[in-house]
Design an enzyme around this catalytic site. Structure first.
Site, short mmCIF file in Angstrom:
data_model
loop_
_atom_site.label_atom_id
_atom_site.label_comp_id
_atom_site.label_asym_id
_atom_site.label_seq_id
_atom_site.Cartn_x
_atom_site.Cartn_y
_atom_site.Cartn_z
CD GLN A 1 -2.66 -1.26 -0.13
OE1 GLN A 1 -3.43 -0.38 -0.51
NE2 GLN A 1 -2.42 -2.34 -0.86
CG HIS B 1 -1.59 2.26 -3.86
ND1 HIS B 1 -2.03 2.17 -5.16
CD2 HIS B 1 -2.01 1.12 -3.26
CE1 HIS B 1 -2.67 1.04 -5.33
NE2 HIS B 1 -2.68 0.38 -4.20
CD GLU C 1 -8.33 1.72 0.94
OE1 GLU C 1 -8.79 1.72 -0.22
OE2 GLU C 1 -7.21 2.18 1.23
CG HIS C 2 -6.88 -2.41 2.06
ND1 HIS C 2 -6.36 -1.20 1.62
CD2 HIS C 2 -7.61 -2.91 1.03
CE1 HIS C 2 -6.75 -0.99 0.37
NE2 HIS C 2 -7.52 -2.00 -0.01
CG ASP D 1 -5.80 -4.13 -4.25
OD1 ASP D 1 -6.79 -3.63 -3.70
OD2 ASP D 1 -4.66 -3.64 -4.15
CG HIS E 1 -50.26 17.42 4.94
ND1 HIS E 1 -49.86 18.57 4.32
CD2 HIS E 1 -49.26 16.51 4.74
CE1 HIS E 1 -48.68 18.38 3.76
NE2 HIS E 1 -48.28 17.13 3.99
#
Length: 423
Positions: free
Chosen positions: A251, A254, A319-320, A353, A412
């Site tokens: 990661q 990235h 996230e992971h 992934d 109403h």
């Protein structure tokens, strides 16, 4: 990597890149220009930003055929198998419309309807992301979306990466356009002579794409504003330091703002992973990016007990999340906040992934506390169904009218009472 005892999750919080005021102004101008000038504006921006002089925005059948010639047949087969895995997983997420009939004859229910159209943004530039195509398109197809449009910035030669085109074809995209950036988002939201507008826009992009998605939200729906990637590994003394370090770096490579965290009860593992990360960094092609990520957002958290380790994980809401312990399934029930959870030694993050079938479009920057991975529900909408019986109406009508008058809405109340008068 830095080793600390316990963790304050705020240490790992990265501010969401909301862009500068100058960037926001640029994006608003681009959107306005595309709304006014349509295809002409798209082609001008493509020439300016992508150095591609396009005669047509639409990817032709000939380009698709050439893409298949360009991609190795074995790789095509791998993409096809990955797409089928993703399709199979998301098929299990499908919900059906339902209705229930009460004793008084009232029928209540929910009607589920796929969106009419979805636009998928696929990043371009120096990298090609066929996996991003599959993860965004396949759930939409499973949901029953009739029209799926893909946009992606072309290379300077006016073409899209062959692997991206192959993935799009395998996933079932019928409309593919060579357009990127804020201008592509504007085209999807408002339409041009060539690109008809859509109801929802999904897919990651740079800061200009993110700002454009924010700007058009409300006129169309969007998926999420994704932040830099992140991984947390929860491990005990049974984990392999070499493998854990490799997963953390998967990661870190990235983005310089990606986050990689190990939370462990083992001092020995912590020290081994720290050394192993430094060793593996020196051998990475994207060393500069990964090293900056590790320096700024890499951390090893040492805790006295597994319960404290889990508390740290839930505070981070990664996230992971990989759980590499002797009995990972025993810990699963204690995890409250994580986008995707990978259990056991062989469930390395890249498995999700690319190939397992789960979606890799995940909540980042702690938003796993309240949001979910991209899924079939994101491509469907729900309508309430009400068929009130006469018996229920007679029994409850005056209660409804009273409630309306409590809120000062006389019309109403009269809408209800009109039915009593007409009986």
């Amino acid at each position: 990597m830095k080793i600390v005892n316990g963790v304050d999750s705020s240490y790992l919080k990265r501010s969401v890149d909301a862009g500068t005021e100058e960037q926001r102004i640029i994006v608003k101008d681009i959107i306005a220009n595309v709304k006014n000038a349509g295809d002409k504006a798209l082609k001008e921006y493509t020439l300016k930003f992508d150095q591609a002089d396009l005669s047509s925005l639409l990817v032709s059948e000939e380009e698709l055929e050439a893409a298949y010639e360009d991609v190795d047949k074995e790789m095509v087969a791998i993409i096809e198998e990955a797409a089928e895995n993703i399709r199979s997983y998301h098929q299990n997420q499908l919900k059906t419309s339902w209705m229930v009939t009460k004793e008084d004859g009232t029928i209540l229910g929910q009607k589920i309807t796929p969106l009419d159209s979805v636009g998928v943004y696929v990043p371009g530039g120096t990298a090609a992301y066929p996996s991003s195509v599959l993860m965004n398109v396949v759930p939409a197809k499973v949901a029953g979306v009739a029209r799926i449009v893909m946009v992606s910035p072309p290379n300077a030669d006016g073409k899209l990466p062959s692997a991206v085109l192959v993935a799009a074809h395998i996933a079932g995209v019928k409309e593919i356009y060579k357009a990127g950036g804020a201008q592509a988002v504007a085209a999807l939201a408002y339409g041009t002579e060539t690109i008809n507008s859509v109801d929802k826009i999904v897919g990651p992009g740079n800061v200009f794409v993110a700002l454009a998605k924010r700007e058009v939200y409300g006129d169309v729906d969007i998926d999420m504003i994704a932040g830099p990637s992140e991984i947390a590994v929860l491990a005990d003394e049974t984990a392999n330091a070499n493998e854990v370090a490799a997963d953390l770096l998967s990661q870190a490579e990235h983005d310089t703002r990606a986050s990689a965290v190990l939370v462990t009860t083992s001092q020995v593992l912590a020290e081994q992973v720290s050394a192993e990360v430094e060793k593996q960094l020196s051998e990475l092609p994207r060393k500069e990016i990964a090293q900056k990520s590790i320096e700024d957002f890499g951390l090893i958290v040492l805790t006295e007990t597994m319960d404290l380790a889990i508390e740290s994980i839930n505070a981070i809401a990664p996230e992971h999340l990989e759980i590499i312990t002797e009995n990972p399934f025993e810990l699963l029930g204690k995890i409250k906040h994580a986008g995707a959870i990978f259990l056991g030694r062989y469930s390395s993050e890249p498995v999700g992934d690319y190939f397992a079938g789960t979606n890799h479009v995940l909540p980042t920057n702690g938003t796993a506390r309240f949001s979910s991975p991209l899924n079939v529900d994101d491509f469907q909408k729900k309508s309430s169904v009400i068929s009130y019986s006469e018996k229920a109406f007679v029994l409850n009508g005056q209660k409804i009218a009273a409630f309306a008058r409590l809120e000062g809405l006389e019309a109403h109340a009269r809408a209800i009472e009109a039915r009593y008068k007409n009986k």
